[in-house]
Design an enzyme around this catalytic site. Structure first.
Site, PDB file in Angstrom:
ATOM      1  N   TRP A  39      73.362  42.952  26.570  1.00 27.92           N
ATOM      2  CA  TRP A  39      74.009  41.637  26.292  1.00 27.92           C
ATOM      3  C   TRP A  39      75.229  42.394  25.345  1.00 27.92           C
ATOM      4  CZ3 TRP A  39      69.636  38.025  24.654  1.00 27.92           C
ATOM      5  CH2 TRP A  39      69.193  38.588  23.446  1.00 27.92           C
ATOM      6  N   LEU A  40      76.594  41.841  25.598  1.00 25.57           N
ATOM      7  CA  LEU A  40      77.619  42.454  24.717  1.00 25.57           C
ATOM      8  C   LEU A  40      77.606  41.323  23.298  1.00 25.57           C
ATOM      9  CD1 LEU A  40      80.309  43.203  27.336  1.00 25.57           C
ATOM     10  CD2 LEU A  40      78.618  44.614  26.256  1.00 25.57           C
ATOM     11  N   ASP A  57      79.238  50.732  37.695  1.00 27.30           N
ATOM     12  CA  ASP A  57      79.311  49.221  37.170  1.00 27.30           C
ATOM     13  C   ASP A  57      80.515  48.661  38.222  1.00 27.30           C
ATOM     14  OD1 ASP A  57      79.934  46.762  35.570  1.00 27.30           O
ATOM     15  OD2 ASP A  57      78.581  47.865  34.508  1.00 27.30           O
TER      16      ASP A  57
END
Length: 492
Positions: free
Chosen positions: A193-194, A290
């Site tokens: 998670w950023l 991605d």
């Protein structure tokens, strides 16, 4: 079955199958690379959702391409078609900044919106389908799940559609977010998670308030579509994702308390992972292919230790892949674009349309058309796009055009850029702004620049020259030629 009334993922799959929007694959297919190849070809052709009933080496079926067309995204949001998503956006705009009724008649006009709000609270169950089968302790084995490996150089199998549930130490409301999770052991995942995302913020607050204590986390796989979509929609901070899912579905979201923590998860989800993050336990994550079309660099993220796996009987594993657009996130972006427009228009009524081209990774470039009213107006709008919704924090390029330009037609946009812009005068560069960590083009990870392009007609004060007048056909001549066009038989 009405699209507005589905109860869980299985109801929704039945609905899709009835409408020819679901294909069952009985041939054995490997979750290692092969499912991605089939799903990618199907999505690019605008094909159905895919249920792989016999993934090689696993007893659990794999669901892919659930949101592989804008139509299925709209159906998941309880709407018949993509255009109806504007109504979802109008509802969100109302909830973000509700206006009091101006009188008795206005009160009646607003009653439908207030009625929808009544469906917001969750319904808490004592027992739930997601807890029909329970594994804990040494029986926890994530390798039994048919977790996909999507691309040849991916580091390991990757959970992609996990709905992560967290709660900060000072918050009553839970946060729902979708963060990819790398499989590194029978009971270990890496939680990518950023730092600005809700789950990461909850974790940081926990570390500050309760240092050294384990942070409870649960992950739902195969939740109902409304709950999944609620986690990726710009829901106002005052509204929970579960409440928004109830609005979409038309019924309250049913939740159940986890076995090992106090978090509440979707009661009808196919699989629930319960566990914790040990402060300080980190691991290198990646590389993974991605949505940019590239492999991202390796970075360190917290390790999620799974203590319990609960699931439904005959559970379905919901998955996807990400790659160069079009992919499923890009399709989601196209559909959610319609939700964004009314929210932006509520704050900036001069905006006519707003478009995030999927080929721009769905959020890195935005085209805005507007009714310009004064010199410098376009710059105000581009600054507003960057600052109003956090979904556009990572948008690198904002192109602003007049309302005679079709924001969704590159021919129109390129014409406006090349005829209405002076590069030095009409380009805005902003340095040291938040940038997607996956953006390797930025000079520093997470920090880079933004560019605004003012492709509007220039007003006095913006130019001293006589401005060009667009060529417009004579409507009378057009009508006369329309009348004789077939008789000319030019293309016959």
């Amino acid at each position: 079955m009405d699209a507005m009334k589905y109860h869980d993922l299985r109801d929704f799959l039945t609905l899709l199958e009835q409408q020819g929007e679901l294909k069952r694959i009985t041939l054995p297919v490997d979750p290692h690379l092969e499912i991605t190849e089939i799903a990618d070809r199907t999505l690019r052709a605008g094909g159905p959702a895919l249920l792989f009933e016999n993934p090689k080496g696993y007893a659990m079926p794999v669901l892919c391409n659930l949101f592989g067309t804008p139509k299925r995204v709209a159906m998941g949001m309880g709407q018949d078609d993509v255009s109806a998503l504007r109504e979802v956006g109008k509802l969100l705009a109302f909830l973000k900044e509700p206006e009091p009724p101006k009188g008795f008649r206005d009160l009646f006009d607003k009653l439908p919106q207030f009625k929808q709000v009544l469906n917001m609270p969750t319904k808490r169950l004592r027992g739930a389908p997601c807890q029909q089968k329970i594994a804990s302790g040494d029986d926890v084995d994530l390798t039994r799940l048919p977790v996909m490996t999507c691309w040849p150089d991916d580091a390991a199998p990757l959970i992609t559609w996990g709905l992560t549930v967290t709660r900060g130490p000072h918050k009553e409301r839970q946060n729902l977010g979708i963060y990819r999770q790398q499989l590194i052991g029978k009971n270990k995942l890496i939680m990518r998670w950023l730092s600005h995302r809700g789950g990461a913020l909850d974790f940081q607050e926990w570390l500050a308030a309760r240092p050294g204590e384990r942070f409870p986390v649960s992950v739902a796989l195969g939740a109902d579509p409304a709950t999944i979509l609620g986690a990726v929609t710009p829901v106002p901070d005052t509204l929970s994702e579960y409440a928004f899912a109830g609005l979409l579905r038309g019924t309250k979201t049913e939740v159940v308390k986890c076995l090992s923590n106090d978090l509440e998860v979707p009661a009808s989800a196919e699989i629930i992972l319960e566990g914790y993050i040990e402060p300080g336990e980190m691991a290198p994550e990646g590389p993974y292919g991605d949505h940019t079309g590239y492999y991202n660099e390796v970075d360190s993220f917290p390790v999620f230790t799974v203590t319990h796996i609960t699931q439904r009987e005959d559970a379905i594993y919901h998955s996807t892949y990400t790659g160069r657009p079009p992919d499923e996130p890009a399709v989601l972006g196209v559909a959610l674009n319609e939700v964004f427009v009314p929210i932006l228009q509520k704050q900036f009524p001069e905006i006519v349309d707003f478009y995030l081209p999927p080929e721009g990774c769905s959020y890195r470039l935005a085209v805005v058309t507007m009714k310009k009213q004064y010199a410098g107006h376009a710059k105000r709008v581009m600054m507003g796009v960057w600052s109003f919704l956090r979904q556009f924090m990572y948008t690198k390029f904002v192109i602003v055009c007049d309302d005679d330009v079709n924001a969704r037609d590159w021919n129109d946009v390129i014409w406006a850029i090349t005829t209405r812009m002076d590069p030095a005068r009409d380009t805005v560069l902003v340095e040291n702004t938040p940038i997607d960590y996956l953006d390797f083009a930025s000079p520093v990870s997470g920090l880079g620049s933004k560019m605004g392009l003012d492709a509007t007609n220039k007003w006095p004060g913006e130019t001293q020259r006589e401005w060009g007048r667009p060529i417009v056909k004579d409507p009378e001549v057009t009508a006369r030629i329309d009348a004789i066009w077939d008789e000319l038989a030019i293309f016959k």
